[in-house]
Scaffold this motif. Structure first.
Motif, PDB file in Angstrom:
ATOM      1  N   ALA A 210      -2.486 -36.315  -6.911  1.00  0.00           N
ATOM      2  CA  ALA A 210      -1.253 -35.654  -7.349  1.00  0.00           C
ATOM      3  C   ALA A 210      -0.397 -35.251  -6.145  1.00  0.00           C
ATOM      4  O   ALA A 210       0.832 -35.315  -6.191  1.00  0.00           O
ATOM      5  N   LEU A 211      -1.057 -34.855  -5.037  1.00  0.00           N
ATOM      6  CA  LEU A 211      -0.310 -34.427  -3.852  1.00  0.00           C
ATOM      7  C   LEU A 211       0.476 -35.589  -3.237  1.00  0.00           C
ATOM      8  O   LEU A 211       1.470 -35.373  -2.547  1.00  0.00           O
ATOM      9  N   GLN A 212       0.031 -36.819  -3.493  1.00  0.00           N
ATOM     10  CA  GLN A 212       0.753 -37.981  -2.972  1.00  0.00           C
ATOM     11  C   GLN A 212       2.117 -38.146  -3.636  1.00  0.00           C
ATOM     12  O   GLN A 212       2.977 -38.857  -3.124  1.00  0.00           O
ATOM     13  N   LEU A 213       2.299 -37.509  -4.789  1.00  0.00           N
ATOM     14  CA  LEU A 213       3.536 -37.723  -5.543  1.00  0.00           C
ATOM     15  C   LEU A 213       4.705 -36.911  -4.988  1.00  0.00           C
ATOM     16  O   LEU A 213       5.829 -37.057  -5.415  1.00  0.00           O
ATOM     17  N   ARG A 214       4.435 -36.035  -4.034  1.00  0.00           N
ATOM     18  CA  ARG A 214       5.478 -35.230  -3.383  1.00  0.00           C
ATOM     19  C   ARG A 214       6.341 -34.457  -4.367  1.00  0.00           C
ATOM     20  O   ARG A 214       7.576 -34.549  -4.376  1.00  0.00           O
ATOM     21  N   LEU A 215       5.684 -33.705  -5.228  1.00  0.00           N
ATOM     22  CA  LEU A 215       6.413 -32.841  -6.170  1.00  0.00           C
ATOM     23  C   LEU A 215       6.356 -31.417  -5.652  1.00  0.00           C
ATOM     24  O   LEU A 215       5.748 -31.147  -4.623  1.00  0.00           O
ATOM     25  N   GLY A 216       6.956 -30.493  -6.393  1.00  0.00           N
ATOM     26  CA  GLY A 216       6.783 -29.071  -6.096  1.00  0.00           C
ATOM     27  C   GLY A 216       5.395 -28.642  -6.550  1.00  0.00           C
ATOM     28  O   GLY A 216       4.631 -29.466  -7.072  1.00  0.00           O
ATOM     29  N   LEU A 217       5.060 -27.366  -6.367  1.00  0.00           N
ATOM     30  CA  LEU A 217       3.708 -26.933  -6.711  1.00  0.00           C
ATOM     31  C   LEU A 217       3.448 -27.044  -8.218  1.00  0.00           C
ATOM     32  O   LEU A 217       2.427 -27.555  -8.654  1.00  0.00           O
ATOM     33  N   ARG A 218       4.401 -26.586  -9.002  1.00  0.00           N
ATOM     34  CA  ARG A 218       4.235 -26.635 -10.451  1.00  0.00           C
ATOM     35  C   ARG A 218       4.047 -28.077 -10.912  1.00  0.00           C
ATOM     36  O   ARG A 218       3.136 -28.392 -11.678  1.00  0.00           O
TER      37      ARG A 218
ATOM     38  N   PHE B 101       4.293 -24.882   9.022  1.00  0.00           N
ATOM     39  CA  PHE B 101       3.193 -25.072   8.075  1.00  0.00           C
ATOM     40  C   PHE B 101       3.056 -26.557   7.736  1.00  0.00           C
ATOM     41  O   PHE B 101       3.912 -27.365   8.082  1.00  0.00           O
ATOM     42  N   ASP B 102       1.967 -26.873   7.076  1.00  0.00           N
ATOM     43  CA  ASP B 102       1.674 -28.238   6.638  1.00  0.00           C
ATOM     44  C   ASP B 102       2.901 -28.895   5.985  1.00  0.00           C
ATOM     45  O   ASP B 102       3.348 -28.470   4.927  1.00  0.00           O
ATOM     46  N   PRO B 103       3.481 -29.931   6.616  1.00  0.00           N
ATOM     47  CA  PRO B 103       4.715 -30.522   6.062  1.00  0.00           C
ATOM     48  C   PRO B 103       4.498 -31.183   4.700  1.00  0.00           C
ATOM     49  O   PRO B 103       5.448 -31.455   3.986  1.00  0.00           O
ATOM     50  N   HIS B 104       3.239 -31.412   4.331  1.00  0.00           N
ATOM     51  CA  HIS B 104       2.978 -32.044   3.033  1.00  0.00           C
ATOM     52  C   HIS B 104       2.729 -31.015   1.938  1.00  0.00           C
ATOM     53  O   HIS B 104       2.387 -31.374   0.819  1.00  0.00           O
ATOM     54  N   PHE B 105       2.872 -29.726   2.282  1.00  0.00           N
ATOM     55  CA  PHE B 105       2.621 -28.696   1.268  1.00  0.00           C
ATOM     56  C   PHE B 105       3.568 -28.915   0.092  1.00  0.00           C
ATOM     57  O   PHE B 105       4.772 -29.034   0.272  1.00  0.00           O
ATOM     58  N   PRO B 106       3.022 -28.979  -1.126  1.00  0.00           N
ATOM     59  CA  PRO B 106       3.879 -29.296  -2.265  1.00  0.00           C
ATOM     60  C   PRO B 106       4.627 -28.075  -2.761  1.00  0.00           C
ATOM     61  O   PRO B 106       4.206 -27.423  -3.698  1.00  0.00           O
ATOM     62  N   ALA B 107       5.720 -27.748  -2.116  1.00  0.00           N
ATOM     63  CA  ALA B 107       6.483 -26.595  -2.578  1.00  0.00           C
ATOM     64  C   ALA B 107       7.954 -26.905  -2.399  1.00  0.00           C
ATOM     65  O   ALA B 107       8.363 -27.412  -1.351  1.00  0.00           O
TER      66      ALA B 107
END
Lengths: 283, 270
Positions: A210-218, B101-107
């Motif tokens: 899922a992290l590969q999809l480059r979305l926001g946290l939600r 911070f981690d540039p891949h952090f999903p935020a």
């Protein structure tokens, strides 16, 4: 297709799929935080500890799954306490993990070697899930999802900006401990789907995908749940058609999904870097 | 946790300085880090703490934030000793390298800024329309409108820094504490950063403490300066930093001081 429909008319298959899908929800949600907080080794260590719990349950004739939950939670708390005593992080995991594993091995030898029950916990017994297991899973799942939903923003803040969270007065220590307990419960639940040896893969791999999809946290959390559910369902069906181990099949499908998403993400990154710069600094 | 949990909480005294440091010394493993530091920060002031690496700048911030306790002396926040201070939501802190911070952090930007409201609400409170409005306003104030849906890791250094400031001010703090906010930021972003600070002070009445290695820019853009090299060498109006003797004392003889550090490579760590 007709085969697939027939397959799900069997009670064992319905229970397996239901249990699997329910657990995917927790694994997907928790897995994203596990990956971001870099606590994947914690999940693995807790899985080994829960082996001690399963052995204890079998040796004394209690329900192994319940004993495993108690032992895993206690093990997780022990790891945290050891870490706070300034023992090197990995070392505290290793010590508690070894204690659980060693205790389990000794118990197994005392009750007369590896029997079918213990082997089934090591290697994924999802097709043998009983309705009583499903009830337990539903109950714990409801608690876990509720805790994650309520503390979602606190876990997010602690993961994203731990120092800032501490200054703003957030109970960082309690949150860390709570997270460890959630991980322990999830590990034991996931153990019922893929077996002790592959538990941490079920937690971590769909989240990594899922992290590969480059979305926001939600968006990432939703995607992780969806990916985990799809992988569990696909792995389960494949394992029945190929007459292969379901736990291993589920994890192999998850890893295949991860590799596919990494290949896609890699391709799109290269395309972007070849093109004009997308993020010009705004003047 | 930030402070001793045994101490009885005290209500703040609104007439007192925002921060008061009284004869504070700090030793770590027998090494003197700070000696006899006296310092105050008034409401609405922008204070720059400057000094050489290893001079105790970050340590002083940690004492002010209650992350560490002084060996001697006392720190007061809003007139309350740190150990009895409870209103931590009034203080926002942006650590050094926060933007690294981690540039891949999903935020995405909107999610991160909204996180600033968590501190204000405390645990077990849902964020509502009021919080979303505060976050939207913070995004607007920091010039991030249009970037709400972008991933923070994909933004430029200056933009990332403004996201962290927006997150901090979304909590409507009275005091904003920043450690090396302009390290690794290009000169244009640095200029915008100080403009933004002035705007935020005018708009929100914010008090600001910032640590910087960059004497030249700081002295031009803050109200008062505290020069720290284990002891407080100077604490007063920024204009006095023109004094070359003072700089000599601060950095020790024989050190070349680059007053306009914008061309310097970013300094990381202490």
């Amino acid at each position: 297709m007709a085969d697939l429909v027939t397959l799900f008319q069997y009670g064992f298959m319905q229970r397996a799929l239901l249990a699997g899908l329910l657990i995917s929800v927790v694994c997907g949600l928790l897995g994203v935080f596990v990956v971001l907080r870099r606590t994947a080794p914690l999940g693995d260590a807790l899985a080994h500890v829960s082996f001690g719990g399963v052995a204890l349950g079998i040796a004394f004739g209690f329900l192994p799954l319940y004993v495993a939950i108690v032992v895993a939670v206690a093990g997780g708390i022990a790891m945290r306490l050891l870490q706070e005593r300034r023992l090197y992080g990995e070392l505290s995991l290793m010590i508690v993990q070894a204690a659980g594993l060693a205790g389990g091995i000794v118990l197994v030898s005392l009750v007369g070697g590896l029997n079918v029950d213990i082997l089934s916990f090591l290697f994924a017994p999802i097709l043998t899930v009983a309705w009583s297991d499903v009830t337990l899973i539903v109950g714990l799942l409801a608690v876990t999802v509720a805790v994650l939903a309520v503390f979602y923003k606190e876990f997010f803040l602690v993961t994203f900006d731990p120092e800032g969270a501490r200054v703003s007065g957030l109970p960082v220590r309690a949150l860390d401990l709570g997270f460890t307990v959630l991980t322990a419960v999830t590990v034991v639940l996931a153990m019922r789907v893929v077996g002790i040896l592959l538990v941490s893969a079920l937690i971590v791999v769909p989240a990594a995908t899922a992290l590969q999809l480059r979305l926001g946290l939600r968006g990432t959390l939703v995607a992780a749940v969806a990916i985990a559910s799809l992988c569990v369902a696909a792995g389960l069906v494949l394992s029945v058609f190929l007459n292969a181990a379901s736990g291993g099949m589920i994890v192999l499908v998850s890893i295949a999904a991860l590799l596919a998403s990494m290949a896609t993400a890699g391709a799109s990154t290269r395309a972007v870097s070849r093109g004009p710069r997308s993020s010009q600094p705004r003047a | 946790m930030s402070a001793a949990s045994v101490a009885v909480p005290l209500p703040p005294n609104e007439a007192a300085p925002v921060v008061r440091v009284r004869r504070v010394s700090l030793e770590r493993e027998g090494q003197e880090v700070l000696r006899d530091v006296d310092l105050s920060v008034e409401r609405g002031e922008i204070l720059g703490i400057v000094g050489p690496n290893g001079g105790g700048k970050t340590s002083l911030l940690r004492l002010v934030l209650g992350l560490e306790r002084p060996t001697a002396g006392e720190v007061e926040l809003f007139g309350v000793p740190v150990s009895r201070f409870r209103e931590w939501r009034r203080i926002a802190y942006i650590p050094q390298h926060a933007t690294a911070f981690d540039p891949h952090f999903p935020a995405i930007v909107r999610e991160v800024v909204l996180l600033g409201r968590v501190a204000r609400r405390g645990a077990l409170h849902w964020l509502g329309a009021e919080d979303r409005e505060a976050a939207r306003r913070a995004i607007e104030l920091c010039g991030l409108s249009g970037l709400e849906g972008r991933r923070v890791g994909a933004l430029s250094g200056g933009e990332k820094q403004r996201v962290f400031i927006a997150k901090a001010i979304a909590a409507r703090p009275d005091l904003l504490v920043m450690d090396e906010p302009t390290a690794g930021v290009d000169p244009e972003s640095e200029r915008r950063f100080y403009d933004l600070l002035s705007e935020l002070r005018a708009e929100l009445g914010l008090t600001v403490i910032l640590v910087s290695h960059d004497l030249g820019v700081v002295s031009a853009r803050v109200d008062r300066v505290a020069c720290l090299n284990r002891t407080l060498v100077y604490h007063g109006p920024a204009a006095a930093l023109e004094d070359k003797d003072l700089l000599g004392r601060l950095y020790g003889a024989g050190r070349v001081v680059i007053a306009h550090g914008a061309d310097e490579p970013p300094v990381h760590g202490h």
